[in-house]
Motif scaffolding. Sequence first.
Motif, PDB file in Angstrom:
ATOM      1  N   ARG A  28     -49.172 -45.716 -26.796  1.00  0.00           N
ATOM      2  CA  ARG A  28     -49.850 -46.795 -27.533  1.00  0.00           C
ATOM      3  C   ARG A  28     -48.960 -48.019 -27.708  1.00  0.00           C
ATOM      4  NH1 ARG A  28     -51.441 -43.641 -32.795  1.00  0.00           N
ATOM      5  NH2 ARG A  28     -49.290 -43.037 -32.433  1.00  0.00           N
ATOM      6  N   TYR A  29     -47.642 -47.836 -27.671  1.00  0.00           N
ATOM      7  CA  TYR A  29     -46.713 -48.949 -27.863  1.00  0.00           C
ATOM      8  C   TYR A  29     -46.368 -49.669 -26.559  1.00  0.00           C
ATOM      9  CZ  TYR A  29     -45.885 -46.894 -32.447  1.00  0.00           C
ATOM     10  OH  TYR A  29     -46.045 -46.385 -33.712  1.00  0.00           O
ATOM     11  N   ILE A  30     -46.683 -49.065 -25.419  1.00  0.00           N
ATOM     12  CA  ILE A  30     -46.226 -49.597 -24.140  1.00  0.00           C
ATOM     13  C   ILE A  30     -47.167 -50.683 -23.632  1.00  0.00           C
ATOM     14  CG2 ILE A  30     -45.757 -49.024 -21.732  1.00  0.00           C
ATOM     15  CD1 ILE A  30     -44.703 -46.329 -22.765  1.00  0.00           C
ATOM     16  N   ASP A  31     -46.561 -51.838 -23.342  1.00  0.00           N
ATOM     17  CA  ASP A  31     -47.312 -52.980 -22.830  1.00  0.00           C
ATOM     18  C   ASP A  31     -47.213 -53.056 -21.317  1.00  0.00           C
ATOM     19  OD1 ASP A  31     -48.776 -55.487 -23.277  1.00  0.00           O
ATOM     20  OD2 ASP A  31     -46.933 -56.448 -22.551  1.00  0.00           O
ATOM     21  N   ASN A  32     -46.031 -52.719 -20.782  1.00  0.00           N
ATOM     22  CA  ASN A  32     -45.807 -52.881 -19.355  1.00  0.00           C
ATOM     23  C   ASN A  32     -44.569 -52.080 -18.947  1.00  0.00           C
ATOM     24  OD1 ASN A  32     -45.941 -53.910 -16.760  1.00  0.00           O
ATOM     25  ND2 ASN A  32     -46.151 -56.039 -17.434  1.00  0.00           N
ATOM     26  N   ILE A  33     -44.482 -51.750 -17.670  1.00  0.00           N
ATOM     27  CA  ILE A  33     -43.280 -51.131 -17.106  1.00  0.00           C
ATOM     28  C   ILE A  33     -42.938 -51.942 -15.868  1.00  0.00           C
ATOM     29  CG2 ILE A  33     -42.267 -49.069 -16.057  1.00  0.00           C
ATOM     30  CD1 ILE A  33     -44.288 -47.420 -17.733  1.00  0.00           C
ATOM     31  N   VAL A  34     -41.720 -52.488 -15.827  1.00  0.00           N
ATOM     32  CA  VAL A  34     -41.330 -53.343 -14.709  1.00  0.00           C
ATOM     33  C   VAL A  34     -40.028 -52.834 -14.091  1.00  0.00           C
ATOM     34  CG1 VAL A  34     -42.492 -55.393 -15.633  1.00  0.00           C
ATOM     35  CG2 VAL A  34     -40.111 -54.984 -16.226  1.00  0.00           C
ATOM     36  N   ARG A  35     -39.830 -53.205 -12.829  1.00  0.00           N
ATOM     37  CA  ARG A  35     -38.579 -52.868 -12.148  1.00  0.00           C
ATOM     38  C   ARG A  35     -37.439 -53.660 -12.778  1.00  0.00           C
ATOM     39  NH1 ARG A  35     -39.197 -50.026  -7.589  1.00  0.00           N
ATOM     40  NH2 ARG A  35     -41.246 -49.976  -6.636  1.00  0.00           N
ATOM     41  N   MET A  36     -36.226 -53.165 -12.573  1.00  0.00           N
ATOM     42  CA  MET A  36     -35.055 -53.884 -13.070  1.00  0.00           C
ATOM     43  C   MET A  36     -35.036 -55.271 -12.451  1.00  0.00           C
ATOM     44  SD  MET A  36     -33.298 -52.398 -15.339  1.00  0.00           S
ATOM     45  CE  MET A  36     -31.848 -53.424 -15.306  1.00  0.00           C
ATOM     46  N   GLN A  37     -34.603 -56.233 -13.225  1.00  0.00           N
ATOM     47  CA  GLN A  37     -34.494 -57.606 -12.755  1.00  0.00           C
ATOM     48  C   GLN A  37     -33.309 -58.255 -13.426  1.00  0.00           C
ATOM     49  OE1 GLN A  37     -37.786 -60.092 -14.745  1.00  0.00           O
ATOM     50  NE2 GLN A  37     -38.638 -58.052 -14.539  1.00  0.00           N
ATOM     51  N   HIS A  38     -33.051 -59.488 -13.038  1.00  0.00           N
ATOM     52  CA  HIS A  38     -31.906 -60.198 -13.613  1.00  0.00           C
ATOM     53  C   HIS A  38     -32.113 -60.387 -15.110  1.00  0.00           C
ATOM     54  CE1 HIS A  38     -28.583 -62.910 -14.137  1.00  0.00           C
ATOM     55  NE2 HIS A  38     -29.404 -63.764 -14.734  1.00  0.00           N
ATOM     56  N   ILE A  39     -31.100 -59.990 -15.881  1.00  0.00           N
ATOM     57  CA  ILE A  39     -31.135 -60.152 -17.335  1.00  0.00           C
ATOM     58  C   ILE A  39     -30.141 -61.251 -17.690  1.00  0.00           C
ATOM     59  CG2 ILE A  39     -30.682 -59.037 -19.555  1.00  0.00           C
ATOM     60  CD1 ILE A  39     -31.394 -56.349 -18.160  1.00  0.00           C
ATOM     61  N   THR A  40     -30.633 -62.271 -18.364  1.00  0.00           N
ATOM     62  CA  THR A  40     -29.778 -63.380 -18.779  1.00  0.00           C
ATOM     63  C   THR A  40     -29.038 -62.994 -20.049  1.00  0.00           C
ATOM     64  OG1 THR A  40     -31.358 -64.952 -17.833  1.00  0.00           O
ATOM     65  CG2 THR A  40     -29.747 -65.828 -19.419  1.00  0.00           C
ATOM     66  N   ARG A  41     -27.704 -63.017 -19.981  1.00  0.00           N
ATOM     67  CA  ARG A  41     -26.878 -62.656 -21.141  1.00  0.00           C
ATOM     68  C   ARG A  41     -27.025 -63.712 -22.226  1.00  0.00           C
ATOM     69  NH1 ARG A  41     -25.226 -58.428 -22.831  1.00  0.00           N
ATOM     70  NH2 ARG A  41     -23.444 -59.289 -23.878  1.00  0.00           N
ATOM     71  N   VAL A  42     -26.983 -63.250 -23.448  1.00  0.00           N
ATOM     72  CA  VAL A  42     -26.984 -64.132 -24.604  1.00  0.00           C
ATOM     73  C   VAL A  42     -25.716 -63.798 -25.380  1.00  0.00           C
ATOM     74  CG1 VAL A  42     -28.197 -64.779 -26.715  1.00  0.00           C
ATOM     75  CG2 VAL A  42     -29.511 -64.183 -24.664  1.00  0.00           C
ATOM     76  N   PRO A  43     -24.863 -64.802 -25.644  1.00  0.00           N
ATOM     77  CA  PRO A  43     -23.592 -64.502 -26.314  1.00  0.00           C
ATOM     78  C   PRO A  43     -23.774 -63.975 -27.732  1.00  0.00           C
ATOM     79  CG  PRO A  43     -23.776 -66.862 -25.771  1.00  0.00           C
ATOM     80  CD  PRO A  43     -25.027 -66.202 -25.330  1.00  0.00           C
ATOM     81  N   LYS A  44     -22.769 -63.222 -28.159  1.00  0.00           N
ATOM     82  CA  LYS A  44     -22.647 -62.729 -29.536  1.00  0.00           C
ATOM     83  C   LYS A  44     -23.790 -61.814 -29.974  1.00  0.00           C
ATOM     84  CE  LYS A  44     -19.752 -66.525 -30.931  1.00  0.00           C
ATOM     85  NZ  LYS A  44     -19.394 -67.524 -31.879  1.00  0.00           N
ATOM     86  N   LEU A  45     -24.312 -61.035 -29.046  1.00  0.00           N
ATOM     87  CA  LEU A  45     -25.311 -60.018 -29.396  1.00  0.00           C
ATOM     88  C   LEU A  45     -24.619 -58.671 -29.524  1.00  0.00           C
ATOM     89  CD1 LEU A  45     -28.322 -60.779 -27.010  1.00  0.00           C
ATOM     90  CD2 LEU A  45     -28.144 -61.302 -29.431  1.00  0.00           C
ATOM     91  N   ALA A  46     -25.282 -57.732 -30.193  1.00  0.00           N
ATOM     92  CA  ALA A  46     -24.772 -56.364 -30.248  1.00  0.00           C
ATOM     93  C   ALA A  46     -24.649 -55.834 -28.812  1.00  0.00           C
ATOM     94  CB  ALA A  46     -25.726 -55.494 -31.057  1.00  0.00           C
TER      95      ALA A  46
END
Length: 149
Positions: A28-46
């Motif tokens: 019920r919580y799942i909206d989509n399932i996608v293949r791995m793709q480029h993830i843009t880093r965001v500084p100072k995250l956990a």
Amino acid sequence: MEDLIIASETAQYIVIRLGQEQYGIDIRYIDNIVRMQHITRVPKLAAYLKGVINLRGEVIPIMSLRLKMGLPADEESKSARIIIVKLEQYGTIGMIVDEVREVVTLDLDTQVEKMAYDKEDKNNFIQGVGKYEGGLISLLDLNIVAQEK
């Protein structure tokens, strides 16, 4: 006299793999399932927050379920996927998993054991254990997974 039929409640879960373990995510919580793709880093995250992706014009934060759960870092593989979930309290979040296996339907009365745990424990991500085809599937509590520690 007719036989009285008591319908038992069922729920569907997507079975995922993290390392050697299988986990279930309520469909019920799942909206989509996608293949791995480029993830843009965001500084100072956990450390478990890997960054963001742009999915059809929507910027979605991505977390490593492995790191969030204290497991070794993600391994690059062709079977890795990003599961996009929509949570009422936290909005849309992407979760990196090693593999998406199948969808299972569990009878909540006979196939799911609820776990008794301290609701304040932010490290207990399991809400129950499902019994399926002779194996066990740990059922994730996404609202605890999505919480910041």
